[in-house]
Motif scaffolding. Structure first.
Motif, PDB file in Angstrom:
ATOM      1  N   LYS A 167      -6.187  -7.980  -0.483  1.00  0.00           N
ATOM      2  CA  LYS A 167      -5.406  -6.777  -0.883  1.00  0.00           C
ATOM      3  C   LYS A 167      -4.564  -6.494   0.208  1.00  0.00           C
ATOM      4  O   LYS A 167      -3.199  -6.613   0.261  1.00  0.00           O
ATOM      5  CB  LYS A 167      -5.900  -5.917  -1.815  1.00  0.00           C
ATOM      6  N   ARG A 171      -0.486  -7.120   0.722  1.00  0.00           N
ATOM      7  CA  ARG A 171       0.236  -5.952   0.285  1.00  0.00           C
ATOM      8  C   ARG A 171       0.870  -5.226   1.677  1.00  0.00           C
ATOM      9  O   ARG A 171       0.951  -3.842   1.641  1.00  0.00           O
ATOM     10  CB  ARG A 171      -0.592  -4.863  -0.563  1.00  0.00           C
ATOM     11  N   ASN A 172       0.614  -6.079   2.766  1.00  0.00           N
ATOM     12  CA  ASN A 172       1.104  -5.313   4.057  1.00  0.00           C
ATOM     13  C   ASN A 172       0.250  -4.066   4.479  1.00  0.00           C
ATOM     14  O   ASN A 172       0.810  -3.148   4.838  1.00  0.00           O
ATOM     15  CB  ASN A 172       2.445  -5.154   3.857  1.00  0.00           C
ATOM     16  N   PHE A 174      -1.264  -1.933   2.430  1.00  0.00           N
ATOM     17  CA  PHE A 174      -1.284  -0.939   1.328  1.00  0.00           C
ATOM     18  C   PHE A 174      -1.895  -1.178   0.274  1.00  0.00           C
ATOM     19  O   PHE A 174      -1.288  -2.159  -0.249  1.00  0.00           O
ATOM     20  CB  PHE A 174       0.264  -0.455   1.033  1.00  0.00           C
ATOM     21  N   SER A 175      -3.317  -0.915   0.053  1.00  0.00           N
ATOM     22  CA  SER A 175      -3.864  -1.408  -1.328  1.00  0.00           C
ATOM     23  C   SER A 175      -3.431  -0.363  -2.585  1.00  0.00           C
ATOM     24  O   SER A 175      -3.687  -0.823  -3.668  1.00  0.00           O
ATOM     25  CB  SER A 175      -5.431  -0.935  -0.862  1.00  0.00           C
ATOM     26  N   TRP A 180       2.446   0.714  -2.004  1.00  0.00           N
ATOM     27  CA  TRP A 180       3.014  -0.647  -1.982  1.00  0.00           C
ATOM     28  C   TRP A 180       4.155  -0.838  -2.490  1.00  0.00           C
ATOM     29  O   TRP A 180       5.159  -1.442  -1.768  1.00  0.00           O
ATOM     30  CB  TRP A 180       2.130  -1.747  -2.511  1.00  0.00           C
ATOM     31  N   ASN A 183       6.605   1.039   0.042  1.00  0.00           N
ATOM     32  CA  ASN A 183       6.593  -0.086   1.214  1.00  0.00           C
ATOM     33  C   ASN A 183       7.633  -1.027   0.925  1.00  0.00           C
ATOM     34  O   ASN A 183       8.504  -1.424   1.950  1.00  0.00           O
ATOM     35  CB  ASN A 183       5.568  -0.452   1.637  1.00  0.00           C
ATOM     36  N   GLU A 230      -1.069  -8.977  -6.952  1.00  0.00           N
ATOM     37  CA  GLU A 230      -0.125  -7.535  -6.476  1.00  0.00           C
ATOM     38  C   GLU A 230      -0.113  -6.754  -7.474  1.00  0.00           C
ATOM     39  O   GLU A 230      -0.545  -6.970  -8.867  1.00  0.00           O
ATOM     40  CB  GLU A 230       1.010  -8.002  -5.999  1.00  0.00           C
TER      41      GLU A 230
END
Length: 596
Positions: A167, A171-172, A174-175, A180, A183, A230
């Protein structure tokens, strides 16, 4: 004669005639087969397979997670090289095809040698990469080849950590779903009309009709593919075409997934079959049924409409796999029991190991057919008396329709080969293979492709079929009321004050629940959460949290629920007797929303 010495080959010591990889594969496969047999029908003591005394579990789990992260980084770094290899392979094959019609046999041989050399180079590179991955992940190698040496709970924790890492990667970092989305807006220029962020987030949003949840979901989420991992956001549309109110803090997503699966896995859909124990598996005759239906409508086989219908059916099975994968990925329990032989295919989908059909699995699928095969196996007379050959009768019509069957050969020219005392065991093995492997091949392949899109099949390899069922549907152990109480949150008048003192009705509630037999505790849990089983690592893992909110002071009302957010709406009962009577009536009648 003295025993042969182990001989070094490269950097590995092997038994003569076997390199290290081959020897390891033979040994681990043999042990795995023993383990699978023991997991189906227990013949070894409990905890026989565990080797926890050899590992410091407090260190092993984080070490495995760290190795997985390093390996994933290495795989992503090598993606470009692998893509280049694929392109080279495709180009070389095209060159061979072109040259084969236009140049001399000498040039063709030279091209073929080049293709062989390229293939060997790629195989060598792949072997090197696998050895490198194994080198940086020795504990992962243990987990992937002999996961059963670790306790089930430890493997569940590892699985959840693997999902969490995935995740964060996707998601870069970010959970949290809202973080997310924020962002995405920051990365793509805010929320303006032409902003790419609007398009990205819109693809993860869907308006879902209550009367066709699964179809709505497939139509709107199919193109997402892996993007279904996602965060998604659901708005339900009621029977009158109006948007339902609701903020998706995880609850609406849970309701969406569970309701969609309940819809598509219902007996009316005939996408899945159930055995005598009510365990389900993909309907092995679904493609045959569809062919018969299309022919009845005079749709020509091989026409565009025919191909479209068959492709649509494959997509449905694949999307079912994705939806179940999404539940596993998000830790959402679903109240379905899958057949053991089907779950075993989940665990083997990531390996070179092929599912082996056997008589025990045939028994789980079709008790009547199993008894027939057992009778044939043990028949003391001449089997030729049955006038059986190496064919099988497959029903190809839907339930309720006029029965249509097709006779199919189990082996080439099977209709000309009689079953005898000498070959009956071979016949039985081919019948089991046909029913468990050949007939359901397409539907199973499509399902597993969808499942593997969301959950890495290697992660599922950590579990046997019984453990996978627990991973999907929760724990069948006795409900731990104290654990549930510790992890319950309260709303309305039941919110705990600064003194942390529980409301009198809440105290009565827990006294009643503690006094209930486990069967009623399970009914309560199902009434509130839609599943009668607890999360594998305890109620701290339940998402959304188990919640209780006051529902007014009218003691004639029954408790009601909102299963989408795991919420029990409990009136302010003043006596234990009144609370118990109303609660038991509600959970045993399985009334849910109509009692609100």
């Amino acid at each position: 004669m003295s025993p042969k010495r182990l001989e070094p080959v490269g950097n590995y010591y092997v038994v003569p005639g076997f390199d290290f990889h081959t020897f390891k594969t033979i040994v681990t496969t043999a042990i795995q087969m023993l383990y699978e047999r023991d997991s189906r029908r227990k013949f070894l003591p409990t905890d026989h397979w565990h080797m926890t005394s050899y590992f410091d579990m407090t260190q092993f789990v984080p070490a495995v997670v760290s190795e997985e992260q390093r390996q994933q980084d290495l795989r992503h770094a090598g993606t470009a090289d692998q893509d280049e290899d694929v392109d080279m392979e495709e180009d070389s094959e095209e060159d061979i095809d072109d040259h084969s019609y236009s140049v001399s046999s000498r040039m063709f041989a030279r091209s073929s040698r080049y293709a062989v050399m390229e293939r060997l180079r790629r195989q060598k590179q792949k072997s090197y990469r696998e050895r490198l991955l194994a080198t940086i992940g020795p504990k992962l190698e243990i987990l992937r080849n002999m996961a059963y040496i670790l306790p089930f709970e430890a493997r569940v924790r590892i699985f959840r950590e693997f999902v969490h890492l995935d995740k964060l990667r996707r998601r870069n970092g970010f959970s949290d779903p809202d973080a997310w989305r924020a962002n995405i807006m920051n990365l793509h220029g805010g929320w303006g009309e032409s902003s790419p962020a609007r398009s990205i987030i819109a693809r993860h949003n869907a308006q879902i009709r209550r009367d066709s949840i699964f179809e709505s979901a497939m139509n709107q989420f199919w193109e997402l593919g892996e993007g279904l991992k996602e965060p998604i956001q659901i708005t339900f549309i009621d029977d009158f075409g109006n948007e339902e109110a609701g903020i998706d803090g995880g609850g609406v997503t849970k309701e969406f997934l569970t309701c969609a699966l309940m819809q598509v896995l219902s007996p009316d859909e005939e996408m899945f079959e159930s055995n005598s124990g009510h365990a389900i598996y993909p309907n092995p005759t679904k493609f045959d049924q569809t062919r018969v239906s299309l022919r009845a409508k005079s749709i020509a086989e091989g026409s565009a409409e025919w191909d479209e219908q068959m492709a649509s059916l494959m997509k449905r099975y694949e999307f079912i796999g994705r939806m179940i994968g999404k539940c596993l990925y998000e830790g959402i329990l679903i109240d379905f029991v899958f057949a053991g032989f089907f779950l075993l295919k989940w665990t083997l989908s990531a390996t070179d190991t092929v599912y082996r059909a056997n008589l025990n699995d045939l028994r789980e699928m079709d008790e009547e057919l199993y008894q027939g095969m057992l009778l044939l196996k043990n028949y003391s007379g001449d089997v030729a008396d049955f006038s059986t050959d190496f064919t099988v009768e497959d029903r190809v019509s839907r339930k309720g329709d006029r029965v249509l069957t097709e006779t199919r050969n189990l082996i080439p020219n099977g209709d000309k080969i009689p079953v005898t005392n000498e070959n009956r065991l071979l016949y039985i093995s081919y019948v089991a293979r046909h029913r468990l492997m050949v007939q359901p091949h397409l539907v199973t392949k499509a399902f597993l492709r969808g499942l593997g899109t969301i959950v890495d099949p290697v992660w599922l390899r950590m579990f046997n079929q019984n453990e996978l069922q627990r991973l999907v549907g929760g724990d069948s152990l006795e409900i731990d009321v104290d654990d549930l109480r510790r992890n319950t949150i309260y709303g309305g008048l039941y919110v705990l004050g600064d003194d942390r003192e529980e409301h009198p009705t809440i105290k009565l509630f827990w006294d009643v629940v503690q006094s209930l037999p486990d069967v009623d505790r399970r009914l309560l849990l199902k009434y509130v959460t839609s599943t009668p089983r607890a999360p594998l690592l305890g109620f701290a893992q339940l998402y959304p949290k188990f919640s209780i909110r006051d529902a007014g002071s009218d003691e004639t009302r029954l408790p009601s629920t909102s299963t989408c957010v795991n919420l029990l709406k409990l009136p302010q009962y003043s006596t234990e007797e009144a609370l118990k009577n109303k609660l038991l009536y509600a959970i045993r009648s399985n009334a849910r929303f109509d009692l609100s």
